[in-house]
Design a protein around this motif. Structure first.
Motif, mmCIF file in Angstrom:
data_model
loop_
_atom_site.group_PDB
_atom_site.id
_atom_site.type_symbol
_atom_site.label_atom_id
_atom_site.label_comp_id
_atom_site.label_asym_id
_atom_site.label_seq_id
_atom_site.Cartn_x
_atom_site.Cartn_y
_atom_site.Cartn_z
ATOM 1 N N ASN A 153 0.854 -1.203 0.000
ATOM 2 C CA ASN A 153 0.000 0.000 0.000
ATOM 3 C C ASN A 153 0.886 1.247 0.000
ATOM 4 O O ASN A 153 1.953 1.270 0.605
ATOM 5 C CB ASN A 153 -0.887 -0.029 1.252
ATOM 6 N N ARG A 154 0.439 2.284 -0.696
ATOM 7 C CA ARG A 154 1.289 3.457 -0.867
ATOM 8 C C ARG A 154 1.619 4.123 0.475
ATOM 9 O O ARG A 154 2.761 4.498 0.730
ATOM 10 C CB ARG A 154 0.620 4.459 -1.812
ATOM 11 N N TYR A 155 0.610 4.257 1.356
ATOM 12 C CA TYR A 155 0.896 4.894 2.654
ATOM 13 C C TYR A 155 1.886 4.047 3.462
ATOM 14 O O TYR A 155 2.765 4.573 4.136
ATOM 15 C CB TYR A 155 -0.394 5.100 3.454
ATOM 16 N N ARG A 156 1.694 2.715 3.387
ATOM 17 C CA ARG A 156 2.619 1.836 4.110
ATOM 18 C C ARG A 156 4.039 2.016 3.573
ATOM 19 O O ARG A 156 5.013 2.079 4.333
ATOM 20 C CB ARG A 156 2.187 0.363 3.958
ATOM 21 N N ALA A 157 4.176 2.082 2.248
ATOM 22 C CA ALA A 157 5.508 2.237 1.650
ATOM 23 C C ALA A 157 6.106 3.592 2.029
ATOM 24 O O ALA A 157 7.308 3.704 2.319
ATOM 25 C CB ALA A 157 5.422 2.089 0.134
ATOM 26 N N ARG A 158 5.267 4.612 2.041
ATOM 27 C CA ARG A 158 5.770 5.950 2.399
ATOM 28 C C ARG A 158 6.187 5.995 3.869
ATOM 29 O O ARG A 158 7.172 6.639 4.224
ATOM 30 C CB ARG A 158 4.701 7.010 2.093
ATOM 31 N N PHE A 159 5.443 5.283 4.723
ATOM 32 C CA PHE A 159 5.804 5.218 6.147
ATOM 33 C C PHE A 159 7.165 4.530 6.296
ATOM 34 O O PHE A 159 8.054 5.000 7.027
ATOM 35 C CB PHE A 159 4.713 4.455 6.916
ATOM 36 N N LEU A 160 7.328 3.424 5.570
ATOM 37 C CA LEU A 160 8.596 2.687 5.662
ATOM 38 C C LEU A 160 9.757 3.560 5.176
ATOM 39 O O LEU A 160 10.835 3.586 5.775
ATOM 40 C CB LEU A 160 8.513 1.411 4.812
ATOM 41 N N ARG A 161 9.517 4.282 4.095
ATOM 42 C CA ARG A 161 10.571 5.153 3.558
ATOM 43 C C ARG A 161 10.927 6.244 4.569
ATOM 44 O O ARG A 161 12.099 6.528 4.806
ATOM 45 C CB ARG A 161 10.122 5.784 2.238
ATOM 46 N N ALA A 162 9.876 6.852 5.171
ATOM 47 C CA ALA A 162 10.134 7.915 6.144
ATOM 48 C C ALA A 162 10.931 7.391 7.330
ATOM 49 O O ALA A 162 11.834 8.056 7.844
ATOM 50 C CB ALA A 162 8.796 8.499 6.608
#
Lengths: 359, 293
Positions: A331-340
């Motif tokens: 999921n995009r939000y999950r991926a963005r959280f991981l990146r952050a």
């Protein structure tokens, strides 16, 4: 052409060719006792020329006329394909006509090809995406239009591989004669009919990886260096049914088969295609790198999330993952959280890809 | 039966790369000169490898939709078509005068007439001039105008530049334009400095490329200063350094290229009857119609 016109043509052809004898798809006509012997699996009798003319509308006569005077092209892939579409080598004429009256549909990659009996034993053909059978879609009659229709998938993305299972929907080529049908199929899936025909005749000229890699030049000459294991991975990546509707017939070499499944496609893939060669070139350069040890800190869920992301990209599922479905690792939000959380200017877990450049 | 095969580069990335081959093939189909007309590509399908087997004709004329003679026309295409008897020497070309060779292909029972590329045929000079006419919307364009023919340059092939010089020289010799120059993307004289090479205030710039793409739509307009960002577009003409630049896009999309393809096949002995004349008339009448739009 009207039914009457066609039957007139059949009649004229019957009389013209009866003298030399006709023997086709169960029909035999030959001179006998001043008239003609007419023989089909169901009947055998001697007829005068007038009676022979009256038989021009018989399914056996119109079938003979269609194949021998309309389709013609003995030994051509075109004829073999059209014959295959109605099971002409296996089903007798009356049964075939029964099937063709309602339309007989065959599968060709993602295409559904339907043959229908028309006036005077003529056949007409339709071709569309198999998912669109029975759907109301845009109708086309010019095979050349197919080149543009299948160039992009349903999402508008360019399809560089004709036989990728991403054929767009929403169109049908209708009311085609045999030549136009084969031309349409050849624009959707180029050369598949020809190679299928060669395979049926036992004459498919397979070029295996070692030959194809060996003949490359220029920037592609390096693909010869791809090792056996990487070749398996490459075939698994590019050539299985989920990626291409052809059935892989090439291997590493004549004596060295690949373990990857060949696929169940109706038509063969006789050598690695240009897309495979271009991908193999990239794989070859990537495989030149040695492995290194990196130390990352990830929670178990984060490790699984990375695996989810690789799977989602590899299976082409990224677009299917709903925006708010935060249970999906990709999921995009999950991926963005991981990146952050885990990535900075050095990438994953603050570990530079080339630590020596940062010493 | 006789067939025409137009072989082009194609692309795995750019869907428009094959458009010129399709368009010219359609023009030639409509002329009825061939029983079959088929497009084939290095990067798309049917591949060079498999196109011949899709044809029913016994006699096949293969015309490369490439600009220069060299790597593709002398190595890749003959190898992939399995023209095993082919020898580049048979063309007896110094880089711009390939003609045609008749050979057999190994995988089919057909006679193949392998022709030189469209880019080095003499009539390509006419297409460049035609391009200049259409971009200026002036059938008499020439007086007071300079013409720059743009090539890619070196790549892996010294003949690449020869084709550009060849046509620039031929057009120069007609005296139609005040000045004619060959310029390149990656060798001197560079297209970046195109305005320095001309005294004429108006300069028509025609890229000798087959298809529009990255080079013709992005690099060249930016290199010449027509725009800072190709995405914002540019005017025709655009004023740069006191010159008006009339930039045309790839010459390979010009309808008259269909005529060059036919000329190649004609040179190789194809039975075309009056197809060349009819195709020219058709293109002229189409362009007259579109000029009136």
């Amino acid at each position: 052409m009207s039914a009457a016109d066609t039957i007139d043509d059949v009649e004229a052809a019957l009389v013209e060719h009866a003298a030399d004898g006709i023997d086709f798809d169960g029909l035999v006509v030959e001179p006998a006792n001043g008239g003609y012997r007419w023989e089909t699996p169901g009947e055998q009798l001697t007829v005068s020329e007038d009676l022979l003319r009256e038989r021009a509308g018989d399914p056996y006569a119109t079938n003979w006329y269609y194949w021998e005077h309309v389709v013609e092209g003995h030994d051509t892939p075109r004829r073999a394909f059209l014959r295959w579409l109605e099971g002409a080598d296996d089903i007798d004429v009356p049964e075939r006509y029964d099937e063709l009256r309602g339309g007989h549909t065959s599968s060709w990659g993602e295409l559904a090809v339907t043959a229908v009996l028309s006036e005077g034993g003529q056949r007409r053909y339709e071709v569309r995406h198999e998912d669109d059978l029975g759907e109301d879609v845009d109708a086309y009659t010019d095979p050349l239009e197919a080149r543009h229709l299948v160039k992009h998938d349903d999402e508008g993305r360019y399809r560089p591989l004709s036989t990728a299972p991403s054929l767009p929907h929403g169109w049908a080529f209708v009311d085609l004669d045999g030549s136009d049908l084969v031309q349409t199929v050849d624009y959707v899936y180029p050369a598949t009919v020809s190679n299928w025909h060669r395979e049926r005749e036992g004459e498919l000229d397979v070029d295996h990886w070692s030959e194809v890699a060996g003949r490359q030049s220029g920037i592609y000459s390096i693909v010869e260096q791809l090792d056996d294991e990487a070749l398996e991975w490459a075939a698994e990546a590019c050539c299985v049914d989920s990626q291409c509707v052809k059935r892989r017939e090439w291997d590493k070499s004549e004596d060295e088969e690949l373990d990857v499944p060949r696929g169940d496609g109706e038509f063969p893939c006789r050598e690695p295609c240009s897309l495979f060669i271009a991908a193999a070139r990239k794989f070859t350069t990537l495989e030149r790198e040695d492995t290194r040890e990196y130390t990352f800190e990830l929670t178990p869920a984060e490790k699984e999330q990375l695996e989810d992301i690789v799977d989602a990209v590899a299976d082409g599922r990224v677009d299917e993952i709903r925006e708010a479905d935060v249970n999906e690792g990709a999921n995009r939000y999950r991926a963005r959280f991981l990146r952050a959380k885990r990535m900075d200017e050095h990438g994953l877990s603050g570990t530079p890809t080339y630590p020596e450049d940062h010493e | 039966m006789q067939a025409l095969v137009i072989v082009g580069h194609g692309s795995h990335l750019n869907p428009g790369s094959s458009d010129p081959a399709f368009t010219h093939a359609d023009t030639i189909r409509a002329s009825g000169a061939f029983d079959e007309v088929r497009e084939a590509f290095w990067k798309e399908e049917p591949s060079f490898r498999e196109v011949l087997r899709t044809l029913e004709s016994e006699e096949v004329f293969v015309v490369p939709l490439f600009i220069s003679e060299g790597y593709f026309t002398e190595q890749v295409i003959p190898r992939e078509l399995r023209l095993n008897e082919w020898d580049p020497e048979d063309w007896d070309s110094d880089g711009t005068d390939a003609d045609h060779v008749t050979v057999q292909a190994k995988d089919v029972d057909k006679t193949v007439h392998y022709c030189g590329p469209v880019g080095t045929h003499d009539s390509m000079s006419d297409v460049i001039v035609e391009r200049a006419k259409s971009i200026t919307d002036d059938p008499d364009v020439g007086e007071g105008f300079g013409l720059a023919v743009v090539g890619h340059g070196t790549e892996r092939n010294e003949n690449s530049a020869k084709a550009i010089h060849y046509h620039a020289d031929r057009i120069h010799d007609t005296g139609r334009f005040e000045e004619v120059k060959a310029v390149f993307m990656d060798e001197d004289p560079e297209v970046d400095d195109v305005t320095e090479f001309f005294d004429a205030e108006d300069i028509v710039v025609v890229p000798l490329f087959v298809a529009d793409g990255f080079h013709t739509q992005e690099d060249i307009p930016e290199d010449m200063g027509l725009t800072d960002d190709y995405r914002t577009g540019y005017d025709v003409p655009t004023e740069v350094d006191g010159h008006r630049i009339w930039y045309s896009g790839a010459v390979g999309t010009e309808p008259l290229v269909a005529d060059v393809i036919l000329e190649r096949a004609d040179d190789a002995g194809a039975d075309l009857a009056d197809a060349i004349e009819r195709v020219r008339q058709q293109i002229e009448s189409d362009s007259a119609t579109s000029a009136g739009d």
